[in-house]
Design an enzyme around this catalytic site. Sequence first.
Site, PDB file in Angstrom:
ATOM      1  N   THR A   1       5.203  68.357  44.136  1.00 29.96           N
ATOM      2  CA  THR A   1       3.874  68.035  43.621  1.00 29.96           C
ATOM      3  C   THR A   1       3.994  66.832  42.695  1.00 29.96           C
ATOM      4  O   THR A   1       5.098  66.375  42.395  1.00 29.96           O
ATOM      5  CB  THR A   1       3.283  69.234  42.848  1.00 29.96           C
ATOM      6  OG1 THR A   1       1.932  68.953  42.508  1.00 29.96           O
ATOM      7  CG2 THR A   1       4.057  69.487  41.576  1.00 29.96           C
ATOM      8  N   THR A   2       2.878  66.330  42.240  1.00 28.21           N
ATOM      9  CA  THR A   2       2.863  65.333  41.169  1.00 28.21           C
ATOM     10  C   THR A   2       1.688  65.624  40.255  1.00 28.21           C
ATOM     11  O   THR A   2       0.534  65.660  40.697  1.00 28.21           O
ATOM     12  CB  THR A   2       2.724  63.888  41.714  1.00 28.21           C
ATOM     13  OG1 THR A   2       3.747  63.641  42.671  1.00 28.21           O
ATOM     14  CG2 THR A   2       2.840  62.890  40.573  1.00 28.21           C
TER      15      THR A   2
END
Length: 290
Positions: free
Chosen positions: A82-83
């Site tokens: 994810t970011t």
Amino acid sequence: MTLIGHDILNIGTRKWDHEQRAQPNFLMGRGMDGSVISLPAHRPESFDVPPVANPAEFCKTNFASTCGGGDEDQAVKFAKGTTTLAFKFNEGIIVSVDSRSTMGAYIGSGTVKKVIEINPFLLGTMAGGAADCMYWERNLGMQCRLFELRNKKRISVAAASKLLANTMNSYRGYGLSMGTMVTGWDETGPQLYYVDNDATRLHGNLFSVGSGSTYAYGILDTFWRPDLTVEEAIELGKRAIYHATHRDAMSGGLNNLYHVTKDGWRKVHSLDVNELHYQFQEEKEKGMAM
């Protein structure tokens, strides 16, 4: 099956004392090898952990994160990505995330809501195990509401992050997977904290969490400054997430961006990162032509 309660705010209250007197302290059970072991008594507002003498060691032996410690040939390995990012500036706080949910190369969803709205002045982000982050940050929302009811005032960001860190400390080693940011506006102004499943709690001006965080940090470290205008801050949050999703296969989907001020948070936009690619590519080509 042994059960662990999670309403830590009840400890020391009359309700807690009454519950403890109304039920036995321990039950007898059997471990996986058939041996007799004593287990904590059942509580109705609790959830399951492995029915063994040492649940933490069981989780460590049988479950693992491919992004975490060493490989001990665990039966189940979690491949996450994810970011998420958040940063403070003079006009408040920007929280910007992607929306892709993955298990290794498999994309489970492209529309996950990775910003959890704890209350009108508090936001949390999700990185790691989606179920862990969602459950414990919703639990944090319950604790924050109880604090407001008992103390007749809104909880501070520092106190909210400390509640989450305390909960993580209680379950350290049980296989939780969380890398979250807790942010909001309180009596002391805009505040930003990082909290993870090891009960690490950090106070700072800028954080990025997830597999794409190194790419996001590259943009943030280059362009962040405290005197950004609101428009510049929104553009920076959007650009950092775009570059992370462009380079990190486990990040993508939508860019959801929030702006937190003294009046609370507001959602600014939810943009498809594929459209951002063509927008920034056009800017790049124009810049090279000049």
